[in-house]
Design a protein around this motif. Structure first.
Motif, short mmCIF file in Angstrom:
data_model
loop_
_atom_site.label_atom_id
_atom_site.label_comp_id
_atom_site.label_asym_id
_atom_site.label_seq_id
_atom_site.Cartn_x
_atom_site.Cartn_y
_atom_site.Cartn_z
N ARG A 281 56.84 -41.35 18.61
CA ARG A 281 57.69 -40.21 18.96
C ARG A 281 58.90 -40.22 18.04
O ARG A 281 59.42 -41.28 17.70
CB ARG A 281 58.17 -40.32 20.41
N PRO A 282 59.35 -39.04 17.65
CA PRO A 282 60.49 -39.00 16.72
C PRO A 282 61.80 -39.28 17.43
O PRO A 282 61.89 -39.26 18.66
CB PRO A 282 60.46 -37.56 16.21
N PRO B 144 53.06 -28.04 17.59
CA PRO B 144 52.85 -28.41 18.99
C PRO B 144 54.13 -28.54 19.82
O PRO B 144 54.03 -28.72 21.02
CB PRO B 144 52.16 -29.77 18.88
N CYS B 145 55.31 -28.43 19.19
CA CYS B 145 56.54 -28.65 19.96
C CYS B 145 56.76 -27.57 21.03
O CYS B 145 57.16 -27.87 22.14
CB CYS B 145 57.74 -28.70 19.02
N CYS C 281 55.29 -28.24 24.24
CA CYS C 281 55.27 -29.67 24.56
C CYS C 281 56.23 -29.98 25.72
O CYS C 281 57.37 -29.55 25.71
CB CYS C 281 55.67 -30.47 23.34
N GLU D 139 57.72 -32.62 26.25
CA GLU D 139 58.77 -33.57 25.85
C GLU D 139 59.82 -32.93 24.94
O GLU D 139 60.67 -33.62 24.39
CB GLU D 139 58.14 -34.77 25.13
N LYS D 140 59.74 -31.60 24.77
CA LYS D 140 60.60 -31.01 23.73
C LYS D 140 62.09 -31.14 24.01
O LYS D 140 62.88 -31.24 23.09
CB LYS D 140 60.21 -29.56 23.46
N ASP E 218 63.24 -35.00 22.69
CA ASP E 218 63.47 -35.37 21.28
C ASP E 218 63.79 -34.16 20.41
O ASP E 218 64.07 -34.31 19.23
CB ASP E 218 62.29 -36.15 20.71
N GLY F 229 62.04 -32.14 19.03
CA GLY F 229 61.13 -31.99 17.89
C GLY F 229 61.44 -32.91 16.73
O GLY F 229 60.83 -32.80 15.67
N ALA G 113 56.95 -29.89 13.61
CA ALA G 113 57.26 -31.13 14.34
C ALA G 113 57.52 -32.22 13.31
O ALA G 113 56.89 -32.26 12.25
CB ALA G 113 56.10 -31.52 15.23
N CYS H 38 55.87 -37.91 15.01
CA CYS H 38 55.23 -37.68 16.32
C CYS H 38 53.71 -37.70 16.18
O CYS H 38 53.16 -37.01 15.32
CB CYS H 38 55.67 -36.34 16.88
N LYS I 184 51.66 -36.33 18.03
CA LYS I 184 51.07 -35.04 18.38
C LYS I 184 51.04 -34.08 17.18
O LYS I 184 50.43 -33.03 17.24
CB LYS I 184 51.86 -34.38 19.51
#
Ligand code: SF4
Ligand code: SF4
Lengths: 386, 91
Positions: free
Chosen positions: A243-244, A308-309, A312, A314-315, A318, A320, A336, A340, A342
């Motif tokens: 993950r970024p 995909p952000c 997502c 989780e946006k 992080d 993105g 993204a 990541c 993804k």
């Protein structure tokens, strides 16, 4: 920056900047090949003058910025540093000097204190003179140690910063011992981030997984051992993650960087992003730049995202990742961050990490010279690129 | 832990800066590259840690300004936390 208490997420109002990073100059007596300054440093000659900086300090403080970092390049090169510190103190900033230590002595450190400087961060390149001086491209180790002692002696809180990479990662224990011996209050074990010169030297700087595992274990050991006496920050490098990082805590959200020529940036690496016109503090006031300028609104919030952000869950966490990393690795800053897993382009990161795993330690591979950060190399490489 | 007694005289550690922030509308503690925003009550307590009066006097003063509650335990607890963070020292 650790913060207790936070504002509600996606509030439509733009929060003021908390951090002003004043890059006073690109001049530097050191030549670190991991420097995150742009490769084009030789092309930016027109530095802001004292009055310009005074105005920027006043405007940023008025908006609510509390932390001020003087960096560069080497900020000590500026002869008006004492004056700028005094103005910053008068305005109520907490003032951090981020320095290699070259360009100061006992007297200047005490002049800074008198002017109201709050904290000095001294960077080291390694734990031995030989490697330190090689990486720095300058004979600087003994002077740095002496300056660190002076910083402590004169009552400043002291942060020591070590940028880690394949050439010094194995010295981690000695590095921490050096920090203990110099009585650092805080230690930043900053893994190289691949911007600017570091990106150019990436394959010689990327550590191996074995090195990282070792460094992390030793850092943990010292975090325990030094609890309450020395605070050690160790961050896992994002190239090795899935993950970024939440880059700069969000575009135009906390940090305002002003480059030596007055260009205002949401982060020090953003200048390279194509199609964005970054405003200058010579032409606009800081409030307009922060609140209104198209550049600072370009990646604010979440609306700019692509898949995909965009869909997502989780946006918010992080945001993105890093726009500059997305641009450097995928060619599109709105993608993204490929750190990541993804991201359909995640392999761009993992392939490079894998390639270096295979080659690290091999003689021909390690023999490839580092490109040192200096004006001559900047000119040469910028001309070659054009 | 009971490290703070009413006789202690607390003051802000010189390596930290405690100040009012107009834009944030709160007191803050500033330190290298970081900031902690303080609640209104934390700000009221630290504002009184001037190195002149002891904890007992600070509590009395607070109880005069904010009457109706026994503030002693909360103030002592907060000062112990602040001490553990290194924000204050005592003599
Ligand atoms: S990273 Fe090294 S070369 Fe770059 S500005 Fe800092 S001290 Fe100078
Ligand atoms: S897809 Fe985008 S928002 Fe989701 S975790 Fe990855 S980088 Fe973050």
């Amino acid at each position: 920056m650790p913060m207790a208490g936070s504002a509600p997420a996606d509030s439509p109002v733009i929060k003021p900047p908390l951090w002003l990073l004043a890059e006073l100059t690109y001049a530097c007596p050191l030549q670190c090949p991991y420097c995150s300054n742009p490769m084009e440093i030789a092309g930016y000659k027109n530095e802001l003058d004292t009055a310009d900086w005074m105005r920027v300090l006043q405007q940023a403080r008025k908006m609510g910025a509390t932390q001020l970092g003087f960096s560069g390049g080497e900020p000590l090169v500026r002869r008006d540093l004492e004056q700028l510190i005094a103005e910053a103190r008068r305005l109520g900033f907490y003032t951090n000097l981020i320095t290699s230590g070259l360009g100061m002595d006992e007297k200047r450190i005490s002049a800074f204190k008198e002017a109201g400087l709050d904290h000095i961060q001294v960077s080291f390149q390694a734990s031995t003179g030989e490697l330190n001086n090689y990486i720095a491209g300058t004979d600087s180790f003994e002077h740095k140690k002496e300056m660190a002692r002076q910083v402590k002696k004169q009552g400043y809180p002291m942060v020591l910063c070590f940028v880690l990479h394949r050439k010094n990662e194995d010295q981690i224990r000695d590095i921490l011992e050096l920090a203990v011996a110099l009585e650092a209050d805080y230690v930043e074990l900053a893994t190289t981030q691949y911007y600017g010169w570091a990106y150019h030297n990436r394959e010689q700087l990327l550590p191996t997984r074995a090195q990282l595992a070792h460094a992390e274990a030793v850092a943990k050991e010292y975090q325990e051992k030094m609890k309450g006496r020395m605070k050690i920050y160790y961050v896992i490098p994002d190239y090795f993650e899935t993950r970024p990082k939440r880059c700069m805590d969000g575009w135009g959200s906390v940090f305002l960087t002003v480059a030596p020529d007055g260009t205002a940036l949401p982060c020090h690496a953003a200048r390279q992003l194509p199609g964005i016109e970054f405003p200058s503090v010579r032409d606009h006031d800081v409030a307009w730049i922060w609140n209104e300028s198209p550049a600072f609104n370009r990646f604010r919030g979440l609306d700019w995202m692509k898949e995909p952000c965009r869909s997502c869950p989780e946006k918010e966490k992080d945001l993105g990742g890093c726009r500059c990393q997305a641009f450097m690795l995928t060619g599109d800053a709105a993608n993204a961050d490929p750190v990541c897993d993804k991201s359909p382009l995640h392999h761009l990161v993992t392939d490079e990490v894998e390639r270096v795993q295979q080659l690290a330690g091999k003689k021909e591979f390690e023999a490839k010279p580092l490109v040192f950060r200096n004006m001559a190399n900047s000119k040469r490489l910028t001309e070659a690129a054009n | 832990m009971g490290t703070i007694t009413d006789a202690h005289v607390p003051f802000i550690t010189p390596q930290f800066r405690f100040q009012w922030e107009e834009v944030q509308n709160c007191h803050v503690i500033l330190y290298p590259e970081g900031m902690v925003k303080l609640s209104a009550s934390a700000g009221e307590i630290l504002r009184r840690c001037d190195g002149l009066r002891n904890v007992g006097a600070i509590i009395t003063d607070l109880e005069q300004q904010f009457p109706g509650a026994d503030l002693g335990p909360d103030v002592r607890k907060f000062l112990e936390d602040a001490h553990a963070h290194g924000w204050i020292r005592t003599r």
